[in-house]
Design an enzyme around this catalytic site. Structure first.
Site, PDB file in Angstrom:
ATOM      1  CE  LYS A 118      -5.945   1.977  -0.878  1.00  0.00           C
ATOM      2  NZ  LYS A 118      -6.532   2.116   0.481  1.00  0.00           N
TER       3      LYS A 118
ATOM      4  CE1 TYR B 157      -2.990   3.113   0.544  1.00  0.00           C
ATOM      5  CE2 TYR B 157      -3.247   2.489   2.841  1.00  0.00           C
ATOM      6  CZ  TYR B 157      -3.542   3.329   1.797  1.00  0.00           C
ATOM      7  OH  TYR B 157      -4.382   4.408   1.994  1.00  0.00           O
TER       8      TYR B 157
END
Length: 290
Positions: free
Chosen positions: A163, A135
């Site tokens: 992500k 992320y």
């Protein structure tokens, strides 16, 4: 591991005393799966107010979500922090709780080098058998996980996705050079369609708390080759994509989406300090937005 195209970063419901409301948590999980069409849920991520959850609360949330979802969607546990040893501890505990994968945010505040970031994520990934989603959110962490380091990490067997909240240029670099099977998700709702257009896999979404079916329809339209319809839906819902973060000036996530959930009939309570609830002006803007 394929977490699906539409992943919701789930809010954490609180009661009037600021404690986790377990009954509402169960109703929210049902609602996100059955009504909002979420294929995976991130539990204890940024939107779940992870900075103000204790380890005990996080682990109880992981166990509860796994049990309540009962295989209807995948549960991704947010176990990342800026302390590698602590992230390993929480990741291993999450694995014992039965989650399907983990989300590891870039270490914040201490701003490690790219080599430090690589070693951090590698150490956590090697401590678990679970699939890992990286992320990268430079606006929150003060550090950018470069495309080169992401691609280096993508060759670790259980690092299966990222992500990504950096630029489209960085996303393009990652997507074009990633090994087969490594999935790239957008982390900004307004970038869902652009990310798909450059070869990304899906979105880790906040707006999907309230417009999940519409987002699913937009994604499916694009994948089925109906680009014009996908673009129409993108334009139609773009005010919601942007408004939940900019109402009427930037509002910390998840303040706005919790308020909008309440307007929609899914009351999930307020937020924990240092976040505060919406102002009267923000509330009026969000009512009109919805």
């Amino acid at each position: 591991m394929d977490f699906g195209r539409l992943v919701t970063a789930m809010v954490t419901p609180f009661d009037v005393d600021g404690q986790i409301d377990w009954d509402t948590t169960g109703r929210l999980i049902d609602y996100l799966i059955e009504e909002q069409k979420s294929e995976s849920l991130v539990v204890s991520g940024t939107t779940g107010e992870s900075p103000t959850l204790t380890d005990d609360e996080k682990l109880e949330l992981f166990r509860y979500a796994v049990k309540h979802a009962d295989g209807r969607c995948k549960i991704i546990a947010g176990t990342g922090s800026n302390n590698t040893a602590h992230s390993i501890h929480l990741t291993q505990a999450a694995e014992e709780a039965g989650v399907d994968g983990i989300l590891l945010v870039v270490p914040y505040y201490n701003r490690p080098s790219q080599e430090g970031l690589y070693q951090h994520f590698k150490s956590i990934a090697q401590s678990t058998k679970l699939p890992v989603m990286l992320y990268n959110v430079p606006g929150r962490t003060g550090a950018n996980l470069s495309a080169a380091t992401t691609l280096r990490l993508a060759h670790i067997e259980n690092v299966v996705a990222t992500k990504e909240c950096a630029s489209l240029d960085q996303l393009t670099h990652i997507i074009s050079a990633a090994p087969e099977g490594f999935l790239v998700y957008g982390g900004d709702d307004s970038m869902t369609l652009p990310v798909l257009a450059i070869g990304g896999h899906g979105i880790v979404s906040v707006a999907s708390h309230v417009i999940g079916p519409q987002m699913k329809r937009m994604i499916d339209s694009y994948l089925q080759g109906n680009v014009k319809e996908a673009a129409r839906l993108h334009g139609q819902y773009h005010p919601m994509f942007k408004g939940i973060f900019e109402a009427p000036h930037p509002v910390p996530n998840p303040v706005a989406i919790k308020f909008i959930l309440g307007l929609s009939g899914m009351h999930v309570g307020g937020v924990r300090l240092p976040l505060v609830d919406v102002t009267d002006q923000e509330a009026e803007f969000l009512r009109k937005l919805l």
